[in-house]
Design a protein around this motif. Structure first.
Motif, PDB file in Angstrom:
ATOM      1  N   UNK A  74       0.848  -1.186   0.000  1.00 16.11           N
ATOM      2  CA  UNK A  74       0.000   0.000   0.000  1.00 16.11           C
ATOM      3  C   UNK A  74       0.881   1.232   0.000  1.00 16.11           C
ATOM      4  N   UNK A  75       0.269   2.383  -0.018  1.00 15.67           N
ATOM      5  CA  UNK A  75       1.030   3.637  -0.045  1.00 15.67           C
ATOM      6  C   UNK A  75       1.860   3.756   1.228  1.00 15.67           C
ATOM      7  N   UNK A  76       3.167   3.864   1.051  1.00 15.62           N
ATOM      8  CA  UNK A  76       4.074   4.025   2.175  1.00 15.62           C
ATOM      9  C   UNK A  76       4.212   2.811   3.073  1.00 15.62           C
ATOM     10  N   UNK A 124       1.683  -6.922  -3.235  1.00 12.65           N
ATOM     11  CA  UNK A 124       1.406  -7.323  -4.622  1.00 12.65           C
ATOM     12  C   UNK A 124       1.132  -6.143  -5.557  1.00 12.65           C
ATOM     13  N   UNK A 125       1.357  -4.934  -5.095  1.00 10.83           N
ATOM     14  CA  UNK A 125       1.118  -3.747  -5.926  1.00 10.83           C
ATOM     15  C   UNK A 125       2.434  -3.347  -6.599  1.00 10.83           C
ATOM     16  N   UNK A 126       2.483  -3.423  -7.917  1.00 10.13           N
ATOM     17  CA  UNK A 126       3.685  -3.027  -8.663  1.00 10.13           C
ATOM     18  C   UNK A 126       3.771  -1.496  -8.666  1.00 10.13           C
ATOM     19  N   UNK A 145       1.812   8.515  -6.246  1.00  7.47           N
ATOM     20  CA  UNK A 145       0.607   8.006  -5.598  1.00  7.47           C
ATOM     21  C   UNK A 145       0.628   6.495  -5.378  1.00  7.47           C
ATOM     22  N   UNK A 146       1.748   5.880  -5.643  1.00 10.05           N
ATOM     23  CA  UNK A 146       1.935   4.447  -5.446  1.00 10.05           C
ATOM     24  C   UNK A 146       0.844   3.649  -6.166  1.00 10.05           C
ATOM     25  N   UNK A 147       0.496   4.074  -7.360  1.00  9.49           N
ATOM     26  CA  UNK A 147      -0.524   3.404  -8.168  1.00  9.49           C
ATOM     27  C   UNK A 147       0.025   2.054  -8.625  1.00  9.49           C
ATOM     28  N   UNK A 148      -0.832   1.055  -8.687  1.00 10.38           N
ATOM     29  CA  UNK A 148      -0.426  -0.247  -9.210  1.00 10.38           C
ATOM     30  C   UNK A 148      -0.226  -0.095 -10.722  1.00 10.38           C
ATOM     31  N   UNK A 149       1.025  -0.243 -11.158  1.00 15.10           N
ATOM     32  CA  UNK A 149       1.381  -0.041 -12.565  1.00 15.10           C
ATOM     33  C   UNK A 149       1.055  -1.245 -13.443  1.00 15.10           C
TER      34      UNK A 149
END
Length: 99
Positions: free
Chosen positions: A15-17, A50-52, A89-93
């Motif tokens: 997640x973010x941070x 699991x967020x790229x 924004x730490x978006x999942x790429x």
């Protein structure tokens, strides 16, 4: 477009941070779904990482492995700085990538 002779250094986050994981693969389109399905390593599975959030492409496997090892030695703050420079924004790429 992703070429078969490419290697990827990637960072996943929960997640973010939050918690991060640095890895290397020759097939991002196989590896990221494995992480998302909980088939990555114990650390990523137990922490739902699991967020790229970052990746870079290399054409030389030795250079990709060296880069992964270097990033793993960085402080958390340095990793976060690199992520936020490219993906504030730490978006999942992963959904944006095309095989």
């Amino acid at each position: 477009m992703i070429d078969e002779k490419q290697y990827f250094v990637y960072i996943l986050a929960s997640g973010i941070g939050r918690k991060v994981y640095v890895g290397v693969t020759n097939n991002l389109f196989r590896r990221i779904p494995e992480h998302k399905a909980g088939k990555g390593g114990t650390y990523t599975r137990e922490n739902r990482i699991d967020r790229l959030v970052y990746y870079e492409v290399h054409t030389d496997v030795a250079m990709a492995i060296l880069r992964e090892k270097r990033i793993k030695r960085w402080s958390r703050r340095d990793k976060v700085t690199m992520i936020e420079r490219e993906n504030p924004n730490w978006v999942d790429l992963f959904p944006r990538l095309r095989p």
